[in-house]
Design a protein around this motif. Structure first.
Motif, PDB file in Angstrom:
ATOM      1  N   ARG A  98       1.416  -1.179   0.175  1.00 28.99           N
ATOM      2  CA  ARG A  98      -0.529   0.205   0.145  1.00 28.99           C
ATOM      3  C   ARG A  98       0.950   1.149  -0.051  1.00 28.99           C
ATOM      4  O   ARG A  98       0.006   2.151  -0.540  1.00 28.99           O
ATOM      5  N   ASN A  99       2.190   0.744   0.650  1.00 33.08           N
ATOM      6  CA  ASN A  99       3.126   2.413   0.859  1.00 33.08           C
ATOM      7  C   ASN A  99       4.020   2.311  -1.082  1.00 33.08           C
ATOM      8  O   ASN A  99       4.386   3.374  -0.956  1.00 33.08           O
ATOM      9  N   GLY A 100       3.563   1.792  -1.714  1.00 33.62           N
ATOM     10  CA  GLY A 100       4.264   1.540  -2.755  1.00 33.62           C
ATOM     11  C   GLY A 100       6.160   1.211  -3.276  1.00 33.62           C
ATOM     12  O   GLY A 100       6.308   1.258  -3.727  1.00 33.62           O
ATOM     13  N   ASN A 101       5.742  -0.260  -2.095  1.00 31.50           N
ATOM     14  CA  ASN A 101       7.564  -0.521  -1.845  1.00 31.50           C
ATOM     15  C   ASN A 101       6.682  -2.650  -2.680  1.00 31.50           C
ATOM     16  O   ASN A 101       5.863  -2.555  -2.080  1.00 31.50           O
ATOM     17  N   ALA A 102       7.792  -2.383  -4.065  1.00 32.37           N
ATOM     18  CA  ALA A 102       8.161  -3.721  -4.270  1.00 32.37           C
ATOM     19  C   ALA A 102       8.688  -4.948  -3.232  1.00 32.37           C
ATOM     20  O   ALA A 102       9.392  -4.403  -2.261  1.00 32.37           O
ATOM     21  N   ARG A 103       7.226  -5.835  -2.837  1.00 28.78           N
ATOM     22  CA  ARG A 103       8.134  -6.678  -1.659  1.00 28.78           C
ATOM     23  C   ARG A 103       8.065  -7.898  -2.332  1.00 28.78           C
ATOM     24  O   ARG A 103       9.360  -8.581  -1.715  1.00 28.78           O
ATOM     25  N   TYR A 104       8.008  -8.355  -2.883  1.00 28.98           N
ATOM     26  CA  TYR A 104       7.861  -9.920  -3.658  1.00 28.98           C
ATOM     27  C   TYR A 104       8.046  -9.366  -5.573  1.00 28.98           C
ATOM     28  O   TYR A 104       7.383  -8.581  -5.713  1.00 28.98           O
ATOM     29  N   LEU A 105       8.827 -10.461  -5.596  1.00 24.09           N
ATOM     30  CA  LEU A 105       8.879 -10.649  -7.240  1.00 24.09           C
ATOM     31  C   LEU A 105       9.414 -12.207  -7.069  1.00 24.09           C
ATOM     32  O   LEU A 105      10.257 -13.035  -6.835  1.00 24.09           O
TER      33      LEU A 105
END
Length: 165
Positions: A136-143
């Motif tokens: 929700r904060n615009g951070n890529a967390r998983y790829l």
């Protein structure tokens, strides 16, 4: 300046990740972009801040994409009311190929077009499909690289985690 730092950080993570890995845990700002959607309007990633975004890069010639997209549509239907969306970025140079694919594999989530691969290059996409889970904060967390049956269970687990945050 901040966008270029975020891009470099994400590119570094993507370049080091093994294409055979089902998922990599990351935590870097997701680079912003704007692309035309299937409905004709331009969609910007930044406009989805506050939502969990599954950013999926796909192509009409991709067999695993054909398997994955209906399963993603089920996840979209199940979690969209909880602040979740999917932005599916098609990388075909010819949009007609994407339309033919979508006639056979219809989905309800937004489809975006990246015929010059500018966003694909921004995200250093190395495999089809490639999926980035963004909080929700615009951070890529998983790829995620590629797709094999069962990956949708991992997607769902990550979606649940991120919508609860």
């Amino acid at each position: 300046m901040r966008a270029s730092i975020a891009t470099l950080a994400l590119a570094g993570v993507l370049a080091c990740a093994s294409p055979l890995a089902a998922a990599e845990a990351i935590n870097v700002p997701a680079p912003d972009f704007t692309l035309e959607s299937r409905s004709g309007e331009n969609l910007r990633l930044q406009d989805h801040r506050g939502e969990v975004v599954m950013l999926n890069f796909w192509a009409s010639w991709c067999g695993p994409c054909r398997q994955e997209m209906p399963l993603m549509d089920e996840l979209y239907s199940q979690y969209k009311d909880l602040g979740f969306t999917i932005l599916a970025v098609n990388v075909d140079e010819n949009r007609d190929e994407a339309h033919r694919f979508l006639d056979k594999v219809p989905v309800n989530y937004p489809i975006l077009y990246d015929p010059e691969s500018s966003v694909s290059e921004l995200y250093e996409v190395q495999a089809m499909p490639t999926t980035v889970m963004i909080d929700r904060n615009g951070n890529a967390r998983y790829l995620h690289y590629g797709y094999q049956p069962g990956y949708e269970d991992e997607y769902e687990q990550q979606i649940r985690e991120l919508v609860r945050e």
